[in-house]
Design a protein around this motif. Structure first.
Motif, PDB file in Angstrom:
ATOM      1  N   ALA A 141      -2.912  11.756  -9.310  1.00 11.72           N
ATOM      2  CA  ALA A 141      -2.263  11.295 -10.538  1.00 11.72           C
ATOM      3  C   ALA A 141      -0.909  11.949 -10.720  1.00 11.72           C
ATOM      4  O   ALA A 141       0.010  11.364 -11.307  1.00 11.72           O
ATOM      5  CB  ALA A 141      -3.163  11.582 -11.740  1.00 11.72           C
ATOM      6  N   GLY A 146       2.742   8.030  -7.172  1.00  9.66           N
ATOM      7  CA  GLY A 146       2.390   7.297  -8.384  1.00  9.66           C
ATOM      8  C   GLY A 146       1.107   6.523  -8.192  1.00  9.66           C
ATOM      9  O   GLY A 146       0.175   6.958  -7.520  1.00  9.66           O
ATOM     10  N   GLY A 147       1.053   5.343  -8.777  1.00 11.83           N
ATOM     11  CA  GLY A 147      -0.150   4.532  -8.656  1.00 11.83           C
ATOM     12  C   GLY A 147      -1.228   4.996  -9.609  1.00 11.83           C
ATOM     13  O   GLY A 147      -1.000   5.766 -10.546  1.00 11.83           O
ATOM     14  N   GLU A 148      -2.438   4.554  -9.362  1.00 10.76           N
ATOM     15  CA  GLU A 148      -3.576   4.836 -10.225  1.00 10.76           C
ATOM     16  C   GLU A 148      -4.686   5.491  -9.422  1.00 10.76           C
ATOM     17  O   GLU A 148      -5.031   5.029  -8.330  1.00 10.76           O
ATOM     18  CB  GLU A 148      -4.091   3.544 -10.858  1.00 10.76           C
ATOM     19  N   ALA A 149      -5.229   6.576  -9.943  1.00  5.48           N
ATOM     20  CA  ALA A 149      -6.335   7.285  -9.314  1.00  5.48           C
ATOM     21  C   ALA A 149      -7.537   7.222 -10.244  1.00  5.48           C
ATOM     22  O   ALA A 149      -7.445   7.627 -11.405  1.00  5.48           O
ATOM     23  CB  ALA A 149      -5.962   8.728  -9.012  1.00  5.48           C
ATOM     24  N   VAL A 150      -8.663   6.723  -9.727  1.00  2.00           N
ATOM     25  CA  VAL A 150      -9.853   6.514 -10.552  1.00  2.00           C
ATOM     26  C   VAL A 150     -11.068   7.154  -9.875  1.00  2.00           C
ATOM     27  O   VAL A 150     -11.419   6.777  -8.747  1.00  2.00           O
ATOM     28  CB  VAL A 150     -10.121   5.012 -10.767  1.00  2.00           C
ATOM     29  N   HIS A 162      -7.592   5.421  -5.011  1.00  2.00           N
ATOM     30  CA  HIS A 162      -6.172   5.526  -5.330  1.00  2.00           C
ATOM     31  C   HIS A 162      -5.478   4.259  -4.857  1.00  2.00           C
ATOM     32  O   HIS A 162      -5.623   3.856  -3.695  1.00  2.00           O
ATOM     33  CB  HIS A 162      -5.561   6.740  -4.637  1.00  2.00           C
ATOM     34  N   ALA A 164      -1.666   2.422  -4.738  1.00  2.00           N
ATOM     35  CA  ALA A 164      -0.233   2.662  -4.912  1.00  2.00           C
ATOM     36  C   ALA A 164       0.548   1.620  -4.139  1.00  2.00           C
ATOM     37  O   ALA A 164       0.079   1.071  -3.129  1.00  2.00           O
ATOM     38  CB  ALA A 164       0.149   4.068  -4.450  1.00  2.00           C
ATOM     39  N   GLN A 213      -9.229  -4.613  -2.459  1.00  2.00           N
ATOM     40  CA  GLN A 213     -10.030  -3.705  -3.273  1.00  2.00           C
ATOM     41  C   GLN A 213     -11.520  -4.007  -3.090  1.00  2.00           C
ATOM     42  O   GLN A 213     -12.340  -3.089  -2.958  1.00  2.00           O
ATOM     43  CB  GLN A 213      -9.644  -3.836  -4.744  1.00  2.00           C
TER      44      GLN A 213
END
Length: 257
Positions: A141, A146-150, A162, A164, A213
């Motif tokens: 994060a 950047g991007g999104e980490a869940v 992750h 990005a 995904q």
């Protein structure tokens, strides 16, 4: 080809490349749209050259006039594979996914989507997989990409997804040309080893993000680790590498949401 990040953010879990003899065993399943690229692990140069030659023939076919392309493909992929293996990669593949059409072939696909898959193993200070996953999520994060980490929960344990994107600009005679790519990663601490399993799917077909995904979610649900860590460390790297089945896994619940 896919490149795998080497995080070095302050305060993040310490991650480094594994020793070749210490790669632990794990298994996963790949859908048949993926085609393995040899990495040359535990084989000599002559054997790897032969593997790359076979790969290039499978890629381009046997037409005599395509021999220069086969030779170039074998050479380029061979150099890249050696570097990937030195950096901790244990499995490499490219995926070819038909979009549209019908399953029985009555209607051809509207287009073809392509991606690359890279699986690597790295050293990780891992006292507890759940804590390690939380640290990885925080590191990603705050990272430059950047991007999104869940954080996600998988049958084999806690992990982090992750996503990005990246943008490149190329100078051409007709002017600048933009290209975009998206990368979907799965970071998963081993359950009882100081190691990290990292999957990365990347593609320039950014409109197919949701497809990939779902593909990585299906793969992630099939991951299993060997139960005896000490036994795994004593195995040769060849025996301990990924055992990827070219069968389509059953449709699991999508852990990526």
């Amino acid at each position: 080809m896919t490149s795998t990040p080497h995080p070095a953010d302050a305060g993040a879990p310490a991650v480094s490349d594994p020793e070749p003899s210490a790669v632990p065993a794990f298994r996963f399943q790949l859908p048949p749209e993926f085609h393995e690229i040899p990495l040359g692990i535990d084989v000599d140069e002559e054997t790897l050259d032969a593997q790359m030659g076979a790969f290039a023939r499978a890629y381009w076919g046997e037409r005599e006039d395509l021999e220069p392309l086969r030779a170039l493909t074998a050479a380029l992929y061979g150099v890249n594979s050696r570097q990937l293996a030195e950096d901790g990669a244990v499995h490499s593949a490219f995926g070819v996914f038909p979009i549209g059409g019908t399953a029985d072939g009555a209607q051809p696909p509207e287009r073809i989507s392509r991606c690359s898959l890279l699986v690597s193993v790295r050293e990780l200070a891992n006292p507890d997989p759940a804590l390690s996953a939380a640290g990885i999520a925080e590191m990603l994060a705050r990272g430059r990409d950047g991007g999104e980490a869940v954080p996600v929960g998988l049958p084999a344990g806690p992990a982090v997804v992750h996503v990005a994107g990246s943008r490149s600009v190329w100078e051409r005679p007709e002017g600048e040309v933009e290209t975009f790519a998206v990368r979907i990663e799965l970071w998963m601490p081993f359950p009882d080893e100081d190691r990290l399993l990292l999957f990365c799917i990347s593609t320039t077909d950014v409109q197919d993000l949701y497809l990939y995904q779902a593909v990585l979610a299906d793969i992630a649900d099939t991951i299993t680790f060997a139960g005896d860590g000490a036994r795994d460390r004593d195995q040769s790297r060849e025996d301990a590498l990924v055992m990827a089945s070219a069968t389509t896994p059953k449709a699991p619940a999508n852990p990526f949401g």
